[in-house]
Design a protein around this motif. Structure first.
Motif, PDB file in Angstrom:
ATOM      1  N   ARG A  97      80.096 116.845  36.041  1.00 24.02           N
ATOM      2  CA  ARG A  97      79.671 117.730  36.712  1.00 24.02           C
ATOM      3  C   ARG A  97      80.726 119.061  36.612  1.00 24.02           C
ATOM      4  O   ARG A  97      81.837 118.698  36.493  1.00 24.02           O
ATOM      5  N   GLY A  98      80.220 120.215  36.501  1.00 22.82           N
ATOM      6  CA  GLY A  98      81.155 121.286  36.594  1.00 22.82           C
ATOM      7  C   GLY A  98      80.593 122.247  37.700  1.00 22.82           C
ATOM      8  O   GLY A  98      79.575 122.527  37.790  1.00 22.82           O
ATOM      9  N   GLY A  99      81.329 122.113  38.801  1.00 27.12           N
ATOM     10  CA  GLY A  99      81.248 122.847  39.952  1.00 27.12           C
ATOM     11  C   GLY A  99      79.953 122.273  40.802  1.00 27.12           C
ATOM     12  O   GLY A  99      79.629 121.132  40.811  1.00 27.12           O
ATOM     13  N   LEU A 100      78.673 123.096  40.730  1.00 29.60           N
ATOM     14  CA  LEU A 100      77.491 122.546  41.283  1.00 29.60           C
ATOM     15  C   LEU A 100      76.348 122.210  40.361  1.00 29.60           C
ATOM     16  O   LEU A 100      75.568 121.519  40.696  1.00 29.60           O
ATOM     17  N   ASN A 101      76.990 122.355  39.013  1.00 33.97           N
ATOM     18  CA  ASN A 101      75.788 121.814  37.824  1.00 33.97           C
ATOM     19  C   ASN A 101      76.395 120.431  37.252  1.00 33.97           C
ATOM     20  O   ASN A 101      77.302 120.177  36.997  1.00 33.97           O
ATOM     21  N   ASP A 102      75.159 120.017  36.840  1.00 31.20           N
ATOM     22  CA  ASP A 102      75.292 118.881  36.097  1.00 31.20           C
ATOM     23  C   ASP A 102      75.552 119.271  34.663  1.00 31.20           C
ATOM     24  O   ASP A 102      74.906 120.362  34.242  1.00 31.20           O
ATOM     25  N   LEU A 103      76.567 118.628  33.776  1.00 35.94           N
ATOM     26  CA  LEU A 103      76.719 118.961  32.536  1.00 35.94           C
ATOM     27  C   LEU A 103      75.864 118.452  31.534  1.00 35.94           C
ATOM     28  O   LEU A 103      75.188 117.436  31.608  1.00 35.94           O
ATOM     29  N   LYS A 104      75.334 119.262  30.709  1.00 37.65           N
ATOM     30  CA  LYS A 104      74.518 119.063  29.488  1.00 37.65           C
ATOM     31  C   LYS A 104      75.017 117.856  28.749  1.00 37.65           C
ATOM     32  O   LYS A 104      74.521 116.848  28.193  1.00 37.65           O
ATOM     33  N   VAL A 105      76.344 118.187  28.259  1.00 39.87           N
ATOM     34  CA  VAL A 105      77.032 117.349  27.619  1.00 39.87           C
ATOM     35  C   VAL A 105      78.106 116.725  28.524  1.00 39.87           C
ATOM     36  O   VAL A 105      78.922 117.491  28.681  1.00 39.87           O
ATOM     37  N   LYS A 106      78.155 115.248  28.518  1.00 40.89           N
ATOM     38  CA  LYS A 106      79.385 114.786  29.437  1.00 40.89           C
ATOM     39  C   LYS A 106      80.774 114.917  28.512  1.00 40.89           C
ATOM     40  O   LYS A 106      80.749 115.052  27.218  1.00 40.89           O
ATOM     41  N   TYR A 107      81.801 115.192  29.470  1.00 38.19           N
ATOM     42  CA  TYR A 107      83.104 115.056  28.854  1.00 38.19           C
ATOM     43  C   TYR A 107      83.777 113.962  29.049  1.00 38.19           C
ATOM     44  O   TYR A 107      83.850 113.480  30.233  1.00 38.19           O
ATOM     45  N   ALA A 108      84.534 113.244  28.087  1.00 37.05           N
ATOM     46  CA  ALA A 108      85.613 112.346  28.398  1.00 37.05           C
ATOM     47  C   ALA A 108      86.957 112.903  28.605  1.00 37.05           C
ATOM     48  O   ALA A 108      87.309 113.748  28.018  1.00 37.05           O
TER      49      ALA A 108
END
Ligand code: P5A
Ligand code: ZN
Length: 479
Positions: A97-108
């Motif tokens: 997640r970035g803030g309130l948004n689910d991320l389209k591409v996850k980050y490790a």
């Protein structure tokens, strides 16, 4: 494999001692409210910084350039090399997640940086003239460790992970780089007065994506192996999926050959545990945050005279490049100051009282041997420089001696088991076939540590199958 109750309590005792001494010596506080994470305290931070400085110098002087890559790795990059992701999958922390948004591409959160660095290598490397590339970075990496976490030794946020990555035109050059890395790390551990074994890891214990892995292992006071650094020959495992290609002199496109090697905070854990005695730490002078501490011993009557002399000696040492502290705390006795700085491992103590002032000398106490002697004022610098060298050498030899005592030559499986159960590391002649020893780890719960480099085959039979031996193998318990 289940440990026996006796072993567990011995291990617990050692870890309790270790955790406690890290805290009381003000190195590292493991009470942070996230499992596997701890805080480097000011004194420990300084120790860490001085250690880092030594490695940086060794890397810089051998043509490595320092860089800094981002912490986040997109999922598709982390997954590009199949062996790599297969092994790391269960240890990766994900940002979803970035803030309130689910991320389209996850980050490790990087567990190590191959998959952060190699996409950039593929942009930077074009021609044979761009090679070799030799870079390193000092960063935090995150591993969701499934094995028991331990302060500094096995953490989930590895702080000051020192990782080097290289790319070469040929296999030969890359393998030469492996040798250079072995030299660099040997020098580094020598400077920490740490003893080590250099072992080629068995097939099943290689780094994820490596063709082979070479590790530096030391043996902790409780007889357990601690890996303190690793060097991996990667061949073209990564250069193919990451498309790291160069044009050779004939205009042909070729994939590079790669190596990588890394060291975490573990050498600090090792040197604390290995050089310690019942009074606490003993630090090698070249990384000791305080190399000499001056303790004034005075009464109300002679206070000014003694302190005046202490300040002169302090300036003399400081001006000559010593990391020196004058402990002038008013509310502590000299005895409790001795205790405090011995616990923290300060290698040299300078005691100054009425007698020293009158005779124009100082009393010098060396932490490693707990010995005292007088030094004339005019000879302080020369004597202390000499003493630092002696302390380093003594710590190094003592530690190598202690490590050798923990290794025993064994010739049968029974002897191997007996040796390891006694808290030692077994060294055995071995036929060289993986199939011969594969089951040993499962059956005994011990670890196959690996084979030493460049050792003649022993004229003996394999400890397990009794066929002719081709190699030496080390087996023991491990962190
Ligand atoms: C080499 C550098 C690598 O990650 N990639 C870049 C390669 N190798 S490694 O063996 O997985 O790790 C390098 C060293 O880090 C130490 N280490 C750890 N130290 C503390 N806590 C941990 N959780 C941890 N995991 C690995 C090991 O000593 C290893 O040698
Ligand atoms: Zn065999």
């Amino acid at each position: 494999m289940k440990e026996t109750a006796k072993e567990t309590s011995k291990e617990k005792k050692f870890m309790d001692w270790f955790t406690e001494i890290l805290q009381t010596a003000e190195i590292y506080d493991y009470r942070y409210p996230v499992k596997g994470c701890g805080v480097w305290l000011p004194y420990g931070f300084k120790l860490r910084e001085l250690t880092l400085k030594i490695l940086r110098e060794l890397l810089n002087e051998t043509g490595h350039s320092e860089t800094l890559f981002p912490l986040l790795i997109p999922e598709n990059m982390l997954q590009k090399e199949s062996e790599h992701i297969a092994k790391f999958e269960e240890e990766v922390y994900w940002v979803t997640r970035g803030g309130l948004n689910d991320l389209k591409v996850k980050y490790a959160l990087r567990p190590t940086s191959e998959t952060a660095i190699y996409p950039m290598f593929s942009l930077w490397i074009r021609s044979h003239r761009d090679l070799p590339v030799k870079i390193y970075q000092v960063v935090n990496v995150f591993r969701y460790e499934t094995k028991t976490t331990r302060p500094i030794i096995r953490v989930r946020e590895v702080m000051s992970f020192k990782e080097a990555h290289t790319a070469h035109a040929t296999k030969e050059e890359a393998e030469k780089q492996v040798e250079e890395a072995v030299q660099i790390y040997s020098k580094f551990f020598d400077k920490l007065a740490l003893p080590y074994l250099i072992l080629k890891r068995p097939e099943w214990d290689k780094f994820a994506g490596a063709e082979y892995s070479i590790a530096f292992d030391t043996i902790m006071p409780n007889g357990k192996r601690l890996q303190i650094g690793t060097i991996h020959y990667l061949g073209q495992t990564f250069s193919k999926p990451f498309e790291i290609k160069y044009e050779d002199v004939n205009g042909q496109q070729k994939y590079v050959y790669q190596t990588c090697y890394g060291i975490s905070g573990r050498p600090i854990a090792a040197l604390i545990a290995i050089h310690a005695d019942e009074r606490g730490l003993t630090l090698p002078p070249n990384i000791a945050p305080i190399q000499a501490v001056i303790i004034p011993i005075y009464t109300k009557e002679n206070r000014e005279k003694v302190m005046g002399y202490c300040k002169e000696v302090f300036s003399l040492l400081k001006d000559n490049g010593f990391r020196v502290k004058l402990d002038n705390a008013e509310d502590e006795t000299p005895g409790s100051k001795y205790y405090k700085w011995e616990l923290r491992g300060v290698p040299i103590r300078v005691e100054i009282g009425e007698r020293e002032v009158e005779k124009s000398e100082v009393t010098v106490f060396r932490r490693d041997k707990l010995e005292r002697r007088s030094v004339k004022r005019g000879e302080i610098i020369g004597e202390l420089k000499k003493l630092e060298k002696e302390i380093h050498l003594n710590l190094k030899e003592r530690a190598w001696g202690k490590m050798r005592e923990k290794i025993r030559l064994t010739r049968t499986l029974r002897e191997v088991i007996k040796t390891v159960e006694e808290g030692k590391i077994a060294m055995a002649p071995w036929c060289g076939k993986n199939s011969c020893i594969k089951e040993i780890e499962n059956e005994t719960g011990f670890n196959v540590l690996g084979t030493p480099l460049n050792v003649e085959p022993p004229a003996e039979n394999c400890f397990n199958c009794q066929k002719e031996a081709e190699k030496i193998i080390y087996i023991g318990k491990s962190y």
